[in-house]
Design an enzyme around this catalytic site. Structure first.
Site, PDB file in Angstrom:
ATOM      1  N   GLU A  98      -1.507  -1.320  -5.746  1.00  0.00           N
ATOM      2  CA  GLU A  98      -0.491  -2.227  -4.890  1.00  0.00           C
ATOM      3  C   GLU A  98      -0.754  -2.065  -3.638  1.00  0.00           C
ATOM      4  O   GLU A  98      -1.295  -1.135  -3.072  1.00  0.00           O
ATOM      5  CB  GLU A  98       0.940  -1.684  -5.293  1.00  0.00           C
ATOM      6  CG  GLU A  98       1.472  -2.516  -6.326  1.00  0.00           C
ATOM      7  CD  GLU A  98       1.873  -3.678  -5.991  1.00  0.00           C
ATOM      8  OE1 GLU A  98       1.275  -4.291  -4.624  1.00  0.00           O
ATOM      9  OE2 GLU A  98       2.726  -4.453  -6.353  1.00  0.00           O
ATOM     10  N   ASP A  99      -0.102  -2.980  -2.935  1.00  0.00           N
ATOM     11  CA  ASP A  99      -0.137  -3.042  -1.596  1.00  0.00           C
ATOM     12  C   ASP A  99       0.960  -2.112  -0.678  1.00  0.00           C
ATOM     13  O   ASP A  99       1.055  -1.133   0.083  1.00  0.00           O
ATOM     14  CB  ASP A  99      -0.216  -4.124  -0.371  1.00  0.00           C
ATOM     15  CG  ASP A  99       0.942  -5.359  -1.089  1.00  0.00           C
ATOM     16  OD1 ASP A  99       1.584  -4.955  -2.259  1.00  0.00           O
ATOM     17  OD2 ASP A  99       1.276  -6.044  -0.527  1.00  0.00           O
ATOM     18  N   ASP A 102       8.147  -0.629  -2.312  1.00  0.00           N
ATOM     19  CA  ASP A 102       9.357  -0.997  -1.635  1.00  0.00           C
ATOM     20  C   ASP A 102      10.486  -0.327  -2.410  1.00  0.00           C
ATOM     21  O   ASP A 102      10.866   0.896  -2.333  1.00  0.00           O
ATOM     22  CB  ASP A 102       9.343  -2.292  -1.330  1.00  0.00           C
ATOM     23  CG  ASP A 102      10.352  -2.479  -0.373  1.00  0.00           C
ATOM     24  OD1 ASP A 102      10.992  -1.781   0.334  1.00  0.00           O
ATOM     25  OD2 ASP A 102      10.788  -3.973   0.075  1.00  0.00           O
ATOM     26  N   PHE A 151       9.480  -4.539   9.220  1.00  0.00           N
ATOM     27  CA  PHE A 151       9.017  -5.692   8.446  1.00  0.00           C
ATOM     28  C   PHE A 151       7.555  -5.928   8.693  1.00  0.00           C
ATOM     29  O   PHE A 151       7.048  -6.016   9.779  1.00  0.00           O
ATOM     30  CB  PHE A 151       9.700  -6.947   9.215  1.00  0.00           C
ATOM     31  CG  PHE A 151       9.508  -8.240   8.037  1.00  0.00           C
ATOM     32  CD1 PHE A 151      10.766  -8.696   7.422  1.00  0.00           C
ATOM     33  CD2 PHE A 151       8.335  -8.766   7.742  1.00  0.00           C
ATOM     34  CE1 PHE A 151      10.512  -9.966   6.458  1.00  0.00           C
ATOM     35  CE2 PHE A 151       7.978  -9.720   6.852  1.00  0.00           C
ATOM     36  CZ  PHE A 151       9.198 -10.344   6.180  1.00  0.00           C
ATOM     37  N   ARG A 164      -1.546 -12.261   5.950  1.00  0.00           N
ATOM     38  CA  ARG A 164      -2.282 -11.523   4.881  1.00  0.00           C
ATOM     39  C   ARG A 164      -3.614 -11.032   5.517  1.00  0.00           C
ATOM     40  O   ARG A 164      -4.127  -9.970   5.240  1.00  0.00           O
ATOM     41  CB  ARG A 164      -2.261 -12.110   3.821  1.00  0.00           C
ATOM     42  CG  ARG A 164      -1.089 -12.675   3.051  1.00  0.00           C
ATOM     43  CD  ARG A 164      -1.391 -12.909   1.387  1.00  0.00           C
ATOM     44  NE  ARG A 164      -0.451 -13.561   0.694  1.00  0.00           N
ATOM     45  CZ  ARG A 164       0.485 -12.898   0.242  1.00  0.00           C
ATOM     46  NH1 ARG A 164       0.628 -11.579   0.119  1.00  0.00           N
ATOM     47  NH2 ARG A 164       1.672 -13.455  -0.542  1.00  0.00           N
TER      48      ARG A 164
HETATM   49  C1  PRP Z   1       5.446  -6.973  -2.895  1.00  0.00           C
HETATM   50  C2  PRP Z   1       4.436  -5.894  -3.330  1.00  0.00           C
HETATM   51  C3  PRP Z   1       4.687  -5.467  -4.622  1.00  0.00           C
HETATM   52  C4  PRP Z   1       6.299  -5.767  -4.582  1.00  0.00           C
HETATM   53  C5  PRP Z   1       7.065  -4.170  -4.195  1.00  0.00           C
HETATM   54  O1  PRP Z   1       5.003  -8.389  -3.646  1.00  0.00           O
HETATM   55  O2  PRP Z   1       3.287  -6.439  -3.481  1.00  0.00           O
HETATM   56  O3  PRP Z   1       4.311  -6.168  -5.551  1.00  0.00           O
HETATM   57  O4  PRP Z   1       6.440  -6.579  -3.529  1.00  0.00           O
HETATM   58  O5  PRP Z   1       8.439  -4.198  -3.869  1.00  0.00           O
HETATM   59  P1  PRP Z   1       9.365  -3.257  -4.815  1.00  0.00           P
HETATM   60  O6  PRP Z   1       8.772  -2.088  -4.758  1.00  0.00           O
HETATM   61  O7  PRP Z   1      10.692  -3.861  -4.085  1.00  0.00           O
HETATM   62  O8  PRP Z   1       9.321  -4.034  -6.006  1.00  0.00           O
HETATM   63  P2  PRP Z   1       5.354  -9.666  -3.245  1.00  0.00           P
HETATM   64  O9  PRP Z   1       6.700 -10.001  -4.319  1.00  0.00           O
HETATM   65  O10 PRP Z   1       5.926  -9.772  -1.714  1.00  0.00           O
HETATM   66  O11 PRP Z   1       4.464 -10.654  -3.516  1.00  0.00           O
HETATM   67  P3  PRP Z   1       2.871 -10.707  -2.850  1.00  0.00           P
HETATM   68  O12 PRP Z   1       2.232  -9.525  -3.261  1.00  0.00           O
HETATM   69  O13 PRP Z   1       2.322 -12.011  -3.462  1.00  0.00           O
HETATM   70  O14 PRP Z   1       3.018 -11.009  -1.389  1.00  0.00           O
END
Ligand code: PRP
Length: 179
Positions: A98-99, A102, A151, A164
């Site tokens: 994962e990136d 959160d 952010f 990105r």
């Molecule tokens: C982001 C990130 C995780 C998630 C984390 O994805 O890549 O998948 O949010 O958030 P959480 O811990 O609150 O669940 P996003 O929905 O922004 O999609 P993306 O990776 O396509 O930008």
């Protein structure tokens, strides 16, 4: 630095060093066994493509895409699989990449979902962690950087699909997303 950016939080050099460090640890931990890396689209794509090339040994990779219902900037915990894996993970050593973790809601769902498919092992690697935002307990086995609740964009992370491709992780100027 581009004008929309307030400050760089994690530089390109710091990311590169961390990717090598994580790659070495992962290589050692999975020595002798084949690893299946699962990147969660889209945010993890950039980190994952660097990470898999820093791992020695047999590595296969696949992607999943999920979408969470609710407000666009915050996950709701209700997750829908938009793209599932192409293959079975039963009996395989799986590493989710994962990136950012959160609230933890997305990862909590994914870990439960993938665990029910009976992998030989299941671990999590995340480039970033925002522990102050956590709603459910999720802990990355391999973590790049703990960051404050700001952010952030870049190195895979977006604001409305922008930023990105920045090579660093940076804090966005509030006026960009408050417009
Ligand atoms: C982001 C990130 C995780 C998630 C984390 O994805 O890549 O998948 O949010 O958030 P959480 O811990 O609150 O669940 P996003 O929905 O922004 O999609 P993306 O990776 O396509 O930008």
């Amino acid at each position: 630095m581009i004008p929309e950016i307030e400050k760089i939080l994690v530089s390109q050099e710091e990311i590169a060093a961390k990717v090598q460090e994580l790659g070495s640890r992962i290589s050692a931990d999975y020595k002798g066994s084949e690893l299946l890396v699962i990147g969660i689209l889209k945010g993890a794509a950039i980190f994952m493509s660097d990470l898999v090339r820093s791992i020695e040994g047999a590595v296969a990779f696949d992607f999943m895409a999920v979408s969470s219902y609710g407000a666009s900037t915050e996950s709701s915990g209700v997750v829908r699989i938009v793209k599932d894996l192409d293959q079975s993970i039963e009996g395989r050593h799986v590493l989710i990449v994962e990136d950012v973790v959160d609230t933890g809601l997305t990862l909590n769902y994914l870990v439960d979902n993938l665990r029910s498919r009976n992998p030989a092992s299941l671990k999590l690697c995340s480039l970033l962690d925002k522990p102050s935002r956590r709603k459910v307990e999720v802990k990355a086995d391999y973590l790049g950087f703990e960051i404050p609740d700001e952010f952030v964009v870049g190195y895979g992370l977006d604001y409305s699909e922008r930023f990105r491709t920045l090579p660093y992780v940076a804090v966005l100027k509030p006026e960009v997303y408050q417009k």
